[in-house]
Design an enzyme around this catalytic site. Structure first.
Site, mmCIF file in Angstrom:
data_model
loop_
_atom_site.group_PDB
_atom_site.id
_atom_site.type_symbol
_atom_site.label_atom_id
_atom_site.label_comp_id
_atom_site.label_asym_id
_atom_site.label_seq_id
_atom_site.Cartn_x
_atom_site.Cartn_y
_atom_site.Cartn_z
ATOM 1 N N LYS A 158 -5.694 -9.660 6.559
ATOM 2 C CA LYS A 158 -5.980 -8.403 6.063
ATOM 3 C C LYS A 158 -5.745 -8.315 4.461
ATOM 4 C CE LYS A 158 -2.666 -5.306 6.159
ATOM 5 N NZ LYS A 158 -1.456 -5.633 5.080
ATOM 6 N N HIS A 188 -1.187 -8.932 12.162
ATOM 7 C CA HIS A 188 0.022 -9.708 12.676
ATOM 8 C C HIS A 188 0.944 -8.831 13.441
ATOM 9 C CE1 HIS A 188 2.351 -8.040 9.277
ATOM 10 N NE2 HIS A 188 3.488 -8.375 9.921
ATOM 11 N N LYS A 192 3.630 -9.240 17.496
ATOM 12 C CA LYS A 192 4.700 -8.733 18.064
ATOM 13 C C LYS A 192 4.982 -8.650 19.354
ATOM 14 C CE LYS A 192 5.541 -6.140 13.571
ATOM 15 N NZ LYS A 192 6.304 -7.591 12.804
ATOM 16 N N GLU A 226 10.222 0.793 6.102
ATOM 17 C CA GLU A 226 10.576 -0.503 5.295
ATOM 18 C C GLU A 226 11.679 -0.088 4.406
ATOM 19 O OE1 GLU A 226 7.456 -3.609 5.421
ATOM 20 O OE2 GLU A 226 6.736 -1.963 4.362
ATOM 21 N N ASP A 245 -2.640 -0.840 3.059
ATOM 22 C CA ASP A 245 -1.780 -1.641 3.452
ATOM 23 C C ASP A 245 -1.413 -1.663 4.832
ATOM 24 O OD1 ASP A 245 -0.435 -4.160 2.657
ATOM 25 O OD2 ASP A 245 1.584 -2.963 2.529
ATOM 26 N N HIS A 250 -2.096 -1.925 10.793
ATOM 27 C CA HIS A 250 -0.799 -1.938 11.788
ATOM 28 C C HIS A 250 -0.543 -0.873 12.322
ATOM 29 C CE1 HIS A 250 -0.302 -5.613 9.401
ATOM 30 N NE2 HIS A 250 0.549 -5.309 8.509
ATOM 31 N N LYS A 343 7.721 2.539 2.073
ATOM 32 C CA LYS A 343 8.860 1.330 1.419
ATOM 33 C C LYS A 343 9.832 2.113 0.937
ATOM 34 C CE LYS A 343 5.616 -2.341 0.894
ATOM 35 N NZ LYS A 343 5.942 -2.966 1.996
HETATM 36 C C1 BG6 Z 1 2.085 -6.521 5.825
HETATM 37 C C2 BG6 Z 1 1.968 -5.683 4.562
HETATM 38 O O1 BG6 Z 1 0.683 -6.444 6.388
HETATM 39 O O2 BG6 Z 1 3.130 -6.016 6.632
HETATM 40 C C3 BG6 Z 1 3.379 -5.561 3.937
HETATM 41 O O3 BG6 Z 1 1.167 -6.335 3.608
HETATM 42 C C4 BG6 Z 1 4.640 -5.159 4.901
HETATM 43 O O4 BG6 Z 1 3.413 -4.747 2.665
HETATM 44 C C5 BG6 Z 1 4.466 -5.821 6.166
HETATM 45 O O5 BG6 Z 1 5.695 -5.349 4.299
HETATM 46 C C6 BG6 Z 1 5.223 -5.576 7.164
HETATM 47 O O6 BG6 Z 1 5.238 -6.293 8.536
HETATM 48 P P1 BG6 Z 1 6.538 -6.824 9.274
HETATM 49 O O7 BG6 Z 1 6.082 -7.821 10.213
HETATM 50 O O8 BG6 Z 1 7.581 -7.261 8.242
HETATM 51 O O9 BG6 Z 1 7.102 -5.412 9.657
#
Ligand code: BG6
Length: 500
Positions: A158, A188, A192, A226, A245, A250, A343
């Site tokens: 992505k 990704h 999980k 986050e 993002d 996600h 964030k």
């Molecule tokens: C990524 C984003 O795809 O996913 C990041 O670009 C983000 O900004 C991250 O922090 C979060 O993934 P995870 O697996 O750490 O929760």
């Protein structure tokens, strides 16, 4: 496996550790070979050393995303023993001819090849086109056309496009050179365990399905909070922002797991079609149903977003977004899905909270009970992986009074924690040709359509219209209005683990 972007962060921090974990559990094929491609001035030895150095920095660090207890020498050797490196420009034909020459020499792999594009998104189209031009996507199919004699798959990271139009253009460009069954658009979050488990919870248990609809569910809240800021990714983040993002990818993947109809089977076609139905039924979000924010400075000298490296001092990029979403189908009509991600928030937590409709209050009218607390089902994605159910019990004592309590399942109590950074399953699936956990072309296009109006609206606003929130807080307060309008309220991000 050929990794484009071999010298990059994703390769070192996530892909190689995931490959190492696959090698440890015996899931890498015996004749596995790794080829790194990048512009960086490296050779096989230097590349291997840099990968090992990164791996060593993870050893014993419980907090690290790629936690590894120790590097087993034999496993490391199996993974990197036959590794090679090609230095080159992604736009240069010579690079692909050299790659073809090297691949043709690798007899042990049977011609199978996984191309992983761990590179900036502007290169996705050109690299796929060049691979196609060099004949590197050719699969010789058997006489019945059922099985290729060898396979060629490409993983595309992505962001897949930055709006509906660019996603469509990218799909069209890559589909001219490769076929849909060869393309793995990765997200990704689907690697999980807790995300994959949503399907198990819903479809391997008979008790939830009768409740899983607009008759019993009041609304759903999805939070991906986050504590990290943009770290060293200012340049990427400035033009991306929290919405692009995190949301159409996600967050929507989490939503689809909750909202999809039961698939006829767990194969790629059935699962992806049901998810695609959800995206197609999602209403295009109206600008008034979205709120964006940007973190300002926080306590103890924490820098605000505009002070971060590679960020404009008057940047209008959002680091927080909240939205109210609607799914126009029979199961979900009238059930709001509230989503938020940001964030520098108070706590790291990804959670799906499903709120059920209340029981009738009437029987309690003559008691001390002032109101009935709602029932919640909490799907805790990370970091405290688990599932919790909140319900009312009688508070012990002579008077009729109630208390909300929580019944909680924690993965850690039931299963030993395996080193797993989430990319293992996904890489394994690409090698075995299973596209279930990857996005199909139509899915990415629909998700961009859903957020399109909001993006367009924000692009026309002044940078100062983005709302400020203090680092370490839970986002701008106007995000609360999205819910209060309908008599709802966000759950606290910094949840203390007790029922509320
Ligand atoms: C990524 C984003 O795809 O996913 C990041 O670009 C983000 O900004 C991250 O922090 C979060 O993934 P995870 O697996 O750490 O929760």
């Amino acid at each position: 496996m050929v990794i484009f972007g071999a010298g990059g962060d994703l390769t070192k921090r996530l892909l190689v550790p995931a490959l190492y974990n696959l090698a440890t559990t015996g899931l890498l094929p015996e004749h596995f070979e790794l080829i790194g491609v990048d512009l960086a001035d490296l050779d096989a030895g230097k590349w291997r050393d840099s990968l090992l150095e990164m791996m060593q920095s993870f050893v014993g660090k419980a907090a690290s995303e790629s936690r590894i207890d120790k590097i087993d020498e034999a496993t490391w050797k199996r993974l990197t023993g036959r590794l090679s490196y090609i230095k080159g420009d992604f736009g240069d034909d010579g690079l692909y001819n050299e790659l073809k020459r090297q691949l043709d020499q690798k007899t042990g792999t049977g011609g199978n090849c996984l191309f992983y594009l761990a590179i900036a998104d502007r290169f996705f189209g050109p690299v796929v086109q060049n691979l196609g031009k060099a004949g590197l996507f050719e699969e010789n199919w058997d006489q019945d056309g059922k099985k290729p004699e060898h396979w060629r798959h490409v993983v595309i990271e992505k962001p897949f496009g930055h709006d509906e139009e660019s996603a469509k253009a990218l799909n069209a460009a890559i589909l001219r050179c490769a076929q849909e069954h060869q393309i793995y658009r990765i997200d990704h979050f689907l690697g999980k365990e807790t995300v994959q488990n949503i399907m198990a919870l819903r479809f391997a248990n008979g008790m939830f399905e009768p409740l899983w609809n607009r008759d019993r569910i009041d609304h759903v809240q999805i939070t991906v909070a986050e504590t990290v800021g943009v770290e060293s990714r200012g340049r990427f983040y400035e033009k991306t922002g929290a919405l692009r993002d995190m949301v159409p990818n996600h967050v929507f993947q989490l939503l689809a797991m909750v909202a999809m109809e039961p698939p006829a089977g767990f194969d790629a076609k059935a699962v992806r079609s049901r998810k695609s139905d959800v995206f197609a039924a999602m209403r295009t979000v109206a600008p008034e149903d979205a709120v964006r924010g940007q973190y300002g400075p926080g306590p103890n000298g924490v820098a605000g977003y505009r002070q971060e490296k590679d960020v404009a001092p008057d940047s209008g990029t959002e680091t927080y977004v909240a939205m109210r979403l609607a799914i126009d189908n029979w199961r979900w009509a009238g059930v709001p899905f509230y989503v938020r991600t940001g964030k520098h928030m108070s706590r790291r937590v990804s959670e799906i909270a499903i709120r059920f409709k209340p029981a009738p209050y009437a029987p309690f009218e003559d008691t001390d009970v002032a109101a009935l607390a709602p029932n919640w089902l909490l799907l805790q994605i990370q970091p405290d992986e688990g599932i919790a159910l909140q319900f009312e019990v009688k508070r012990p004592g002579p008077a009729v009074d109630l208390a909300a309590v929580r019944m909680a399942f924690k993965y850690a109590d039931w299963f030993p924690k395996e080193p797993n950074i989430g990319y293992e399953t996904l890489i394994y699936d690409v090698m075995t040709g299973d596209q279930t956990l990857f996005n199909r072309a139509d899915m990415v296009e629909e998700t961009w359509r859903v957020v399109g109006k909001v993006l367009e609206n924000w692009s026309q606003e002044k940078p100062d219209n983005v709302l400020n929130y203090a680092s370490g807080s839970d986002g701008p307060t106007s995000a609360d209005d999205l819910l209060t309008r309908q008599g709802h309220a966000w759950r606290a991000v910094a949840d203390d683990g007790h029922a509320h």
